[in-house]
Scaffold this motif. Structure first.
Motif, PDB file in Angstrom:
ATOM      1  N   ALA A   1      12.349  40.960 -35.783  1.00  0.00           N
ATOM      2  CA  ALA A   1      13.590  40.913 -36.566  1.00  0.00           C
ATOM      3  C   ALA A   1      13.710  42.154 -37.446  1.00  0.00           C
ATOM      4  CB  ALA A   1      13.639  39.652 -37.413  1.00  0.00           C
ATOM      5  N   GLN A   2      12.614  42.545 -38.066  1.00  0.00           N
ATOM      6  CA  GLN A   2      12.601  43.782 -38.868  1.00  0.00           C
ATOM      7  C   GLN A   2      13.005  44.972 -38.010  1.00  0.00           C
ATOM      8  OE1 GLN A   2       8.691  45.159 -39.563  1.00  0.00           O
ATOM      9  NE2 GLN A   2       9.288  46.893 -40.844  1.00  0.00           N
TER      10      GLN A   2
ATOM     11  N   PRO B   1       6.091  38.358 -43.956  1.00  0.00           N
ATOM     12  CA  PRO B   1       5.564  39.731 -44.000  1.00  0.00           C
ATOM     13  C   PRO B   1       6.632  40.808 -44.037  1.00  0.00           C
ATOM     14  CG  PRO B   1       5.212  38.732 -41.837  1.00  0.00           C
ATOM     15  CD  PRO B   1       5.650  37.633 -42.748  1.00  0.00           C
ATOM     16  N   ALA B   2       7.829  40.518 -43.521  1.00  0.00           N
ATOM     17  CA  ALA B   2       8.919  41.497 -43.561  1.00  0.00           C
ATOM     18  C   ALA B   2       9.913  41.208 -44.675  1.00  0.00           C
ATOM     19  CB  ALA B   2       9.652  41.546 -42.219  1.00  0.00           C
ATOM     20  N   GLN B   3       9.622  40.185 -45.493  1.00  0.00           N
ATOM     21  CA  GLN B   3      10.384  39.868 -46.700  1.00  0.00           C
ATOM     22  C   GLN B   3      11.888  39.706 -46.446  1.00  0.00           C
ATOM     23  OE1 GLN B   3       8.960  39.587 -50.428  1.00  0.00           O
ATOM     24  NE2 GLN B   3       7.934  38.569 -48.726  1.00  0.00           N
ATOM     25  N   PHE B   4      12.222  38.739 -45.599  1.00  0.00           N
ATOM     26  CA  PHE B   4      13.626  38.432 -45.327  1.00  0.00           C
ATOM     27  C   PHE B   4      14.152  37.390 -46.302  1.00  0.00           C
ATOM     28  CE2 PHE B   4      12.981  40.432 -41.212  1.00  0.00           C
ATOM     29  CZ  PHE B   4      14.237  40.963 -40.933  1.00  0.00           C
ATOM     30  N   MET B   5      15.325  37.654 -46.848  1.00  0.00           N
ATOM     31  CA  MET B   5      16.039  36.621 -47.578  1.00  0.00           C
ATOM     32  C   MET B   5      16.597  35.623 -46.556  1.00  0.00           C
ATOM     33  SD  MET B   5      15.732  37.377 -50.775  1.00  0.00           S
ATOM     34  CE  MET B   5      17.025  36.451 -51.618  1.00  0.00           C
ATOM     35  N   PRO B   6      16.700  34.340 -46.905  1.00  0.00           N
ATOM     36  CA  PRO B   6      17.158  33.340 -45.937  1.00  0.00           C
ATOM     37  C   PRO B   6      18.486  33.681 -45.274  1.00  0.00           C
ATOM     38  CG  PRO B   6      16.210  32.253 -47.840  1.00  0.00           C
ATOM     39  CD  PRO B   6      16.251  33.718 -48.175  1.00  0.00           C
ATOM     40  N   GLY B   7      19.434  34.192 -46.049  1.00  0.00           N
ATOM     41  CA  GLY B   7      20.731  34.531 -45.467  1.00  0.00           C
ATOM     42  C   GLY B   7      20.642  35.661 -44.459  1.00  0.00           C
TER      43      GLY B   7
ATOM     44  N   PRO C   1      -3.286  45.712 -39.178  1.00  0.00           N
ATOM     45  CA  PRO C   1      -4.029  44.565 -38.661  1.00  0.00           C
ATOM     46  C   PRO C   1      -3.708  44.324 -37.190  1.00  0.00           C
ATOM     47  CG  PRO C   1      -3.057  44.053 -40.791  1.00  0.00           C
ATOM     48  CD  PRO C   1      -2.475  45.365 -40.359  1.00  0.00           C
ATOM     49  N   ALA C   2      -4.704  43.902 -36.440  1.00  0.00           N
ATOM     50  CA  ALA C   2      -4.539  43.737 -34.991  1.00  0.00           C
ATOM     51  C   ALA C   2      -3.398  42.796 -34.645  1.00  0.00           C
ATOM     52  CB  ALA C   2      -5.844  43.220 -34.387  1.00  0.00           C
ATOM     53  N   GLU C   3      -3.200  41.751 -35.462  1.00  0.00           N
ATOM     54  CA  GLU C   3      -2.171  40.772 -35.138  1.00  0.00           C
ATOM     55  C   GLU C   3      -0.757  41.333 -35.315  1.00  0.00           C
ATOM     56  OE1 GLU C   3      -3.789  39.668 -39.294  1.00  0.00           O
ATOM     57  OE2 GLU C   3      -4.535  40.523 -37.408  1.00  0.00           O
ATOM     58  N   PHE C   4      -0.627  42.460 -35.998  1.00  0.00           N
ATOM     59  CA  PHE C   4       0.680  43.105 -36.168  1.00  0.00           C
ATOM     60  C   PHE C   4       0.934  44.187 -35.119  1.00  0.00           C
ATOM     61  CE2 PHE C   4       0.342  41.163 -40.284  1.00  0.00           C
ATOM     62  CZ  PHE C   4       1.648  40.977 -40.717  1.00  0.00           C
ATOM     63  N   ARG C   5      -0.120  44.761 -34.576  1.00  0.00           N
ATOM     64  CA  ARG C   5       0.013  45.955 -33.740  1.00  0.00           C
ATOM     65  C   ARG C   5       0.942  45.746 -32.546  1.00  0.00           C
ATOM     66  NH1 ARG C   5      -2.566  50.765 -32.714  1.00  0.00           N
ATOM     67  NH2 ARG C   5      -2.393  51.463 -30.552  1.00  0.00           N
ATOM     68  N   LYS C   6       0.700  44.693 -31.776  1.00  0.00           N
ATOM     69  CA  LYS C   6       1.506  44.428 -30.584  1.00  0.00           C
ATOM     70  C   LYS C   6       2.988  44.361 -30.929  1.00  0.00           C
ATOM     71  CE  LYS C   6       2.591  40.605 -27.456  1.00  0.00           C
ATOM     72  NZ  LYS C   6       2.186  39.254 -26.996  1.00  0.00           N
ATOM     73  N   TRP C   7       3.308  43.664 -32.020  1.00  0.00           N
ATOM     74  CA  TRP C   7       4.717  43.436 -32.358  1.00  0.00           C
ATOM     75  C   TRP C   7       5.371  44.695 -32.896  1.00  0.00           C
ATOM     76  CZ3 TRP C   7       6.174  39.413 -29.939  1.00  0.00           C
ATOM     77  CH2 TRP C   7       5.298  38.345 -29.751  1.00  0.00           C
ATOM     78  N   ILE C   8       4.624  45.509 -33.645  1.00  0.00           N
ATOM     79  CA  ILE C   8       5.172  46.777 -34.122  1.00  0.00           C
ATOM     80  C   ILE C   8       5.493  47.686 -32.939  1.00  0.00           C
ATOM     81  CG2 ILE C   8       4.638  48.903 -35.382  1.00  0.00           C
ATOM     82  CD1 ILE C   8       2.978  47.176 -37.319  1.00  0.00           C
ATOM     83  N   LEU C   9       4.580  47.774 -31.994  1.00  0.00           N
ATOM     84  CA  LEU C   9       4.815  48.623 -30.818  1.00  0.00           C
ATOM     85  C   LEU C   9       5.978  48.093 -29.983  1.00  0.00           C
ATOM     86  CD1 LEU C   9       1.142  49.380 -29.723  1.00  0.00           C
ATOM     87  CD2 LEU C   9       2.730  50.918 -30.885  1.00  0.00           C
ATOM     88  N   GLN C  10       6.088  46.776 -29.883  1.00  0.00           N
ATOM     89  CA  GLN C  10       7.208  46.213 -29.124  1.00  0.00           C
ATOM     90  C   GLN C  10       8.534  46.476 -29.825  1.00  0.00           C
ATOM     91  OE1 GLN C  10       6.788  42.193 -27.532  1.00  0.00           O
ATOM     92  NE2 GLN C  10       8.964  41.793 -27.902  1.00  0.00           N
ATOM     93  N   ALA C  11       8.563  46.290 -31.151  1.00  0.00           N
ATOM     94  CA  ALA C  11       9.793  46.543 -31.899  1.00  0.00           C
ATOM     95  C   ALA C  11      10.218  47.995 -31.775  1.00  0.00           C
ATOM     96  CB  ALA C  11       9.597  46.171 -33.369  1.00  0.00           C
ATOM     97  N   ASP C  12       9.249  48.902 -31.805  1.00  0.00           N
ATOM     98  CA  ASP C  12       9.556  50.322 -31.632  1.00  0.00           C
ATOM     99  C   ASP C  12      10.098  50.586 -30.233  1.00  0.00           C
ATOM    100  OD1 ASP C  12       9.280  53.297 -32.158  1.00  0.00           O
ATOM    101  OD2 ASP C  12       7.846  53.048 -30.524  1.00  0.00           O
ATOM    102  N   ALA C  13       9.454  50.004 -29.211  1.00  0.00           N
ATOM    103  CA  ALA C  13       9.886  50.223 -27.831  1.00  0.00           C
ATOM    104  C   ALA C  13      11.280  49.667 -27.576  1.00  0.00           C
ATOM    105  CB  ALA C  13       8.884  49.593 -26.870  1.00  0.00           C
TER     106      ALA C  13
END
Length: 354
Positions: free
Chosen positions: A129-130, A97-103, A47-59
């Motif tokens: 964060a993922q 979306p990345a399924q984080f437990m609160p802790g 999805p377009a709303e995820f693309r920017k953040w995935i590329l940034q996390a990779d970079a």
């Protein structure tokens, strides 16, 4: 993270190795490392709303085993890119979306999107964060020398905790947690090719400065859809139809497409260092006192096209080596193409330098 996964069929490239009586998942990491080196930056099908953040996390991650497709496949397995509380809350309390437990979120979560809150439900916060957590796990995996390869080991650590990887000296076996972690790893590695797009087009520019920085920023949205009236300084968004523009196949496409049009991509690229106006015509008016000849173009320069009555209808960013980066029209995506074929050459109005 911590989502129960059913058993799946065997996956090509995965083999079982018996070590001290325990079945351990092993990946042909030479092959996957080669794939990551050869076009590993490509991304598709998200999805377009995820693309920017995935590329940034990779970079942001310097580990060679990290790729956008790895993060995308993991997000798909965790939540199918769902973001609502009803759809992205697991039975054990993992969130977003990345399924984080609160802790776990308390350790890795930050306000990555700058909206003033730190939330596993915000796409930017969750994906960054993922990426940070996976990058750390990939680093531990590479240093561990455990069998399985860094991606498999890192995924296992994300799902079950690195302590379980240490306990089994590899990916936990099928006997652990009813095969949850074992199958989690298998599914994500087998799904990665689905999200592996062509290598990101190389952006040729030298030095630093406002223009190259703007070009670099715009290039993070290569492949995102065109949306007439969509996008702005904050990023991509849905647009609108005006009776003439924004339609595809007889339907208003812009109102259901998150993306940029030509001028919003340029505005986004330069913001906030240079606060350009919203439309191509206004951007030409704001920068025309700094004209640039076609033989003196530099990365980040603005190129304009006009119709027969002189109205500026399109703007693009010069990307070096005779190429431009632009959002062309409804039905297309942000792309890198030769200047000569970007728009009709007879319409070329000129270039400016903001």
């Amino acid at each position: 993270m911590k989502v129960i996964i059913g058993a799946v069929a065997g996956v090509i490239g995965l083999i079982l190795l018996t070590v001290i009586g325990i079945a351990v998942l092993v990946v042909d990491d030479d092959a996957s490392a080669a794939a990551a080196t050869n076009g590993g930056g490509g991304l598709q099908g998200v999805p377009a709303e995820f693309r920017k953040w995935i590329l940034q996390a990779d970079a942001d991650c310097k580990e060679p085993a990290m790729t956008p497709a790895l993060l995308a496949a993991q997000l798909y397995q965790e939540s199918k890119f769902m973001t609502s509380v009803a759809e992205a809350t697991s039975s054990v309390g993992a969130q977003g979306p990345a399924q984080f437990m609160p802790g776990t979120w308390a350790t890795w979560g930050r306000d990555a999107d700058g909206n003033g809150r730190n939330s596993p439900w915000d796409i930017g916060d969750a994906v960054i964060a993922q990426g940070r957590m996976m990058c750390s796990l990939l680093r531990q995996a590479a240093a561990s020398a455990y069998p399985g390869g860094p991606r498999a080991l890192a995924l296992a650590g994300y799902n079950a905790g690195w302590g379980r990887v240490q306990q089994y000296r590899g990916v936990p076996p099928q006997s652990f947690a009813n095969g949850e972690t074992y199958n989690y790893v298998r599914l994500i590695l087998s799904t990665m090719p689905r999200f592996q797009g062509p290598a990101l087009a190389p952006i040729s520019f030298s030095g630093s400065g406002t223009g190259p920085d703007a070009l670099r920023k715009a290039s993070t949205h290569l492949g995102i859809k065109y949306s007439y009236g969509g996008g702005g300084p904050a990023g991509p968004s849905t647009g609108f139809c005006d009776g003439v523009n924004g339609y595809l196949g007889g339907r208003c496409d812009a109102t259901r497409t998150v993306g940029f049009d030509c001028s919003s991509l340029v505005q986004y690229a330069y913001w906030p260092k240079v606060k350009l106006p919203r439309t191509a015509a206004a951007q030409y008016g704001a920068t025309s006192d700094h004209p640039v000849s076609r033989t003196d173009l530099k990365p980040g320069d603005l190129l304009f096209w006009s119709n027969s009555n002189g109205y500026i209808y399109h703007v693009a960013l010069y990307a070096g080596d005779g190429n431009v980066l632009h959002a062309p029209r409804t039905g297309k995506r942000v792309e890198l193409v030769p200047l000569a074929s970007a728009m009709p050459d007879r319409d070329y109005r000129g270039a400016t330098r903001p």
